[in-house]
Design an enzyme around this catalytic site. Structure first.
Site, short mmCIF file in Angstrom:
data_model
loop_
_atom_site.label_atom_id
_atom_site.label_comp_id
_atom_site.label_asym_id
_atom_site.label_seq_id
_atom_site.Cartn_x
_atom_site.Cartn_y
_atom_site.Cartn_z
NE ARG A 186 -1.93 1.19 3.94
CZ ARG A 186 -1.63 2.18 4.68
NH1 ARG A 186 -0.45 2.31 5.18
NH2 ARG A 186 -2.30 3.44 4.68
CG LEU A 187 2.31 3.64 -2.68
CD1 LEU A 187 2.23 4.15 -3.78
CD2 LEU A 187 3.65 3.68 -1.86
CG ASP A 188 0.24 6.41 3.97
OD1 ASP A 188 -0.06 5.29 4.34
OD2 ASP A 188 1.33 6.95 4.79
NE ARG A 189 -5.85 11.93 1.51
CZ ARG A 189 -6.50 12.89 2.14
NH1 ARG A 189 -7.87 12.67 2.32
NH2 ARG A 189 -5.70 13.83 2.62
#
Length: 269
Positions: free
Chosen positions: A61-64
């Site tokens: 995942r990557l942060d928003r």
């Protein structure tokens, strides 16, 4: 007809083969959903099948507000293989950041344990002696000034561990927070270069040695247009990814960006 965000994600595919897809995730779009996060990559995975069943899954995942390389697995066998590669630390990741201040050394390491804290305002990560071992390598790629004449530095970052928000926490710890960071550093960034606060953090490159007997998959993500002021001020003269207008609604929201939960293979920041 695909949703406009799905169309943007299809257009943002940097690499696709029979096993994996690499997206250039636009800033402003969460990887996963949450109680108040209605638009996220997960929601549009059915539009990214490209003729293979079942739909792909997120490998990390990557942060928003972090842009760049986001790896998808196209089928269960691929997912199992990618999980093993992550566990064995065989997948390479490089980030770019524009940070406040003049970083003294052109190359160095930040070796400081990171833990999680909770208070009435919510949770955040911080350097703490009881935290998990965490190590980040940095290399100066360029130096410049912001619009007020203050020093800024363009860095390449290699996370040697995968703690939540690792890169942002480590950079804040050494006094060089990422420009536009809404949680670390100043936390209340004023407009930068005349623009609203923009997290100047990019998942620049991912290296995936999927087949032991072949060259690894190496993918570079061009930085988003929103990072142009900071990178240009530090000497970057390369290409930028077009602005994904479909995710503009994510800006100015309530900050609920599904950043909590699992450990990120980060800085999967």
């Amino acid at each position: 007809m695909p949703h406009p965000i799905a169309e943007d994600l299809i257009a943002s595919v940097l690499h696709r083969d029979s096993n994996v897809i690499v997206l250039n995730k636009p800033p402003g779009l969460a990887s996963h959903g949450g109680p108040k996060t209605y638009f996220h990559v997960d929601a549009y995975l059915p539009d990214l099948k490209f003729g293979i069943q079942p739909e792909p899954t997120l490998a990390h995942r990557l942060d928003r507000d972090t842009a760049g390389c986001l790896l998808l697995c196209r089928h269960p066998k691929s997912s199992k293989k990618i999980t093993r590669l992550f566990t064995e630390k065989l997948i390479g990741k490089t980030y770019w950041a524009v940070v406040r201040g003049a970083v003294a050394d052109d190359h160095g390491f930040i070796d400081a344990p990171i833990g999680k804290t909770n208070d009435e305002s919510g949770w955040r990560m911080l350097v703490h002696e009881d935290g998990q071992p965490s190590k980040t390598e940095y290399q100066v790629l360029g130096r410049g000034k912001d619009e007020d004449g203050q020093d800024i530095t363009w860095l390449a970052l290699t996370p040697h561990t995968g703690r939540t928000h690792q890169l942002r926490v480590h950079l804040d710890h050494i006094g060089h927070p990422v420009l536009g960071d809404p949680f670390y550093g100043r936390g209340d960034e004023p407009p930068l270069f005349g623009q609203p606060p923009t997290l100047m953090l990019l998942s620049r490159q991912i290296v995936v040695p999927f087949h032991a007997d072949r060259e690894p998959v190496v993918v570079d993500a061009p930085p988003p247009e929103l990072m142009r002021p900071g990178l240009s001020a530090c000497g970057y003269a390369g290409d930028y990814a077009p602005h994904a207008a479909s995710v503009d609604a994510q800006y100015g929201g309530d900050g609920s960006d599904a950043e909590g939960g699992q450990e990120s293979f980060e800085g999967d920041d």
